[in-house]
Design a protein around this motif. Sequence first.
Motif, short mmCIF file in Angstrom:
data_model
loop_
_atom_site.label_atom_id
_atom_site.label_comp_id
_atom_site.label_asym_id
_atom_site.label_seq_id
_atom_site.Cartn_x
_atom_site.Cartn_y
_atom_site.Cartn_z
N ALA A 25 44.74 -60.46 -11.02
CA ALA A 25 45.71 -60.22 -10.88
C ALA A 25 45.65 -58.51 -10.74
O ALA A 25 47.21 -58.03 -10.29
CB ALA A 25 46.76 -60.69 -11.86
N ALA A 26 44.50 -57.43 -11.54
CA ALA A 26 44.52 -56.11 -11.70
C ALA A 26 44.45 -55.89 -10.05
O ALA A 26 44.99 -54.94 -10.15
CB ALA A 26 43.29 -55.82 -12.22
N VAL A 27 44.04 -56.57 -9.03
CA VAL A 27 43.37 -55.78 -8.09
C VAL A 27 45.26 -56.05 -7.21
O VAL A 27 45.07 -55.25 -6.27
CB VAL A 27 42.48 -56.90 -7.49
CG1 VAL A 27 42.23 -56.29 -5.93
CG2 VAL A 27 41.05 -57.07 -7.82
N ALA A 28 45.35 -56.89 -7.11
CA ALA A 28 46.98 -57.13 -6.56
C ALA A 28 47.61 -56.34 -6.92
O ALA A 28 48.38 -55.45 -6.38
CB ALA A 28 47.56 -58.57 -6.53
N ALA A 29 47.43 -56.13 -8.05
CA ALA A 29 48.65 -55.23 -9.19
C ALA A 29 48.53 -53.64 -8.85
O ALA A 29 49.03 -52.49 -8.41
CB ALA A 29 48.49 -55.48 -10.25
N LYS A 30 47.07 -53.27 -8.25
CA LYS A 30 46.50 -52.20 -7.35
C LYS A 30 46.83 -52.23 -6.24
O LYS A 30 47.68 -50.98 -6.30
CB LYS A 30 44.99 -52.14 -7.74
CG LYS A 30 44.83 -50.83 -6.69
CD LYS A 30 43.72 -51.00 -5.44
CE LYS A 30 43.38 -49.50 -5.28
NZ LYS A 30 44.02 -49.29 -4.46
N PHE A 31 46.92 -52.54 -5.61
CA PHE A 31 47.50 -52.30 -3.86
C PHE A 31 48.56 -52.17 -4.05
O PHE A 31 49.36 -51.62 -3.49
CB PHE A 31 47.58 -54.08 -3.75
CG PHE A 31 45.63 -54.27 -3.31
CD1 PHE A 31 44.41 -53.17 -2.42
CD2 PHE A 31 45.08 -55.01 -3.04
CE1 PHE A 31 43.01 -52.88 -2.03
CE2 PHE A 31 43.90 -55.27 -2.85
CZ PHE A 31 43.12 -54.52 -1.96
N LYS A 32 49.84 -52.90 -4.29
CA LYS A 32 50.93 -52.70 -4.78
C LYS A 32 51.21 -51.68 -5.55
O LYS A 32 52.13 -50.46 -4.72
CB LYS A 32 51.40 -54.06 -6.00
CG LYS A 32 53.38 -53.54 -5.59
CD LYS A 32 53.75 -54.02 -4.66
CE LYS A 32 55.30 -54.40 -4.32
NZ LYS A 32 55.86 -54.49 -3.26
N ARG A 33 50.88 -50.79 -6.57
CA ARG A 33 51.43 -50.10 -7.23
C ARG A 33 50.48 -48.89 -6.46
O ARG A 33 51.40 -47.57 -5.96
CB ARG A 33 50.50 -49.22 -8.79
CG ARG A 33 50.47 -47.79 -9.35
CD ARG A 33 49.64 -48.81 -10.41
NE ARG A 33 48.48 -48.75 -10.25
CZ ARG A 33 47.87 -49.58 -10.72
NH1 ARG A 33 47.92 -50.84 -11.36
NH2 ARG A 33 46.17 -49.40 -10.54
N GLU A 34 49.72 -48.57 -5.57
CA GLU A 34 48.79 -47.52 -4.91
C GLU A 34 49.27 -47.63 -3.55
O GLU A 34 49.26 -46.24 -2.62
CB GLU A 34 47.58 -47.11 -5.24
CG GLU A 34 47.31 -46.79 -6.93
CD GLU A 34 45.59 -46.82 -7.30
OE1 GLU A 34 45.32 -46.50 -8.37
OE2 GLU A 34 44.69 -47.31 -6.40
#
Length: 400
Positions: free
Chosen positions: A75-84
Motif C-alpha cells: 500500500a505504501a508503494v502504491a501510494a508513492k507511485f501515485k503521489r510522486e
Amino acid sequence: MSILASRLSRIKPSPTIAVTNKARELKAAGRDVIGLGAGEPDFDTPDNIKEAAIAAIRRGETKYTDVDGIPELKAAVAAKFKRENGLSYGTDQIHVAPGGKTVIYNAFVATLSPGDEVIVPAPYWVSYPDMVLLAGGEPVTVVGHEADGFKLRPEALEAAITPRTKWLIINSPSNPTGAAYTGAELEALAAVLRRHPQVWVLTDDMYEHLIYGDFDYRTIAQVAPDLYDRTLTVNGVSKAYAMTGWRIGYGGGPKPLIDLMRKVAGQTTTNPSAISQWAAVEALNGPQDFIAERAKHFEARRDLVVSMLNQATGIRCATPEGAFYVYPSIEGLIGKKTRGGTTIDGDDTFATELLDAEGVAVVQGSAFGLSPYFRISYATSEDVLEEACRRIQRFCASLI
C-alpha cells in the motif's frame, strides 16, 4: 567433469563489487586507498526508519510474510507511485523483493525464453547483461554516445528491435553516467515502442530522487500512459533513503506479470526480511524532506568532482543530471606511458595504474560497456573527493 553450470560460463563477477573488495583488501594491508567504486550513499539511514524497524522487532514482526511483500508495504508503494509519479497501481500490481536487483531478475526469469532479446543501452549497470544471460535471454547492447548525453537515441532503438526483442531497459538517472531522460526524450522512445507491441519496458528508477538543478524528472509510463500495460517500473529504498543494506526493492506493473514474478519468488528467495519491510513502510510514508537536503550535498559534490576532473590532463568529464556518479573520458591519455613504462592502452590499464600509483580505486569503463571511460562514485565527503581528484590530477600529469 566440471561442476560448473554452463549458464555460469556466460557471465562474469560484478566488476564494481570486485573494485570495492580490492580497495578494502589494500586498506586492510595498510595501503592508503580511497575507494570510489561503491554505489552506496555515505549518509546513514534516518532515525525514524531505524526506530520503525526496532518497533517491529518488539511487536514480534519476525515471521514469514507474504512472498512479495506485506500488505502495508504494498500500500505504501502504491501510494508513492501515485503521489510522486502519477501512476495508479493496485496492491496486486506491486512486487516487493530483496533489493531492486531481485525485482529485475524475477521479471527476466518469469518472461525470457532462450533466444529472447533484451535491449541494454550502454553505458549500462554492470548487472543488466548478466541477469539477462542467467535468465536465458540474449542482451543486445546499444550505445548511447557521449555526444548524445550517453542516452539511447530513438533511431538506434528502432534499428536494434527484432521479432525476438522482449524487453527494453531504461535506467534514468543512470548508473554509471548519471544521465537522465527528459520527458521529451522518453516520448521519442515511446513513439518507437508503439510500432513494436511485443517489446516491454523495464524502467529502473532507483536514482529518481537524486536529480539536480531544475531537471524535471519523469518515468516512461507517466509520459506515455498507453505503454502502462507493458511497463515494469522498478524502484527501491536503497539510494534515496540510504538503506542499501536493508535490501528492499519494489516494482509496479501489469497484474499478469506481477503474478509470474511472485511465482518465481515463491521458489527462490520467498519474502524479503520482515523487519526491513516495516522499515520501508516508514521510509515511504514518513517524512521526506531530508531527501532534497541530501540531494543538495550530492549536487555540490558533483560540481566539485566535475570541475577538478576537467582540470586533469587528458580527462574530459561531462556534467550529469542525477545519481552520484560521473563517467569521465580518458581519450586524451590513450597512448601515454607511466614512469614505469606501462602504456595506457585503455580504461582497464588506467584504473589499474591509478590504483597502484596513487591509491585511488575507480571502475573501468569496459565494465559498463563503453570505453575509454571510468566511473567515479562521489557518494563520500568533499574532503575525500578533493584528495582523490588531486591524486588523479597528479597521476595524469605524471604520464609521458
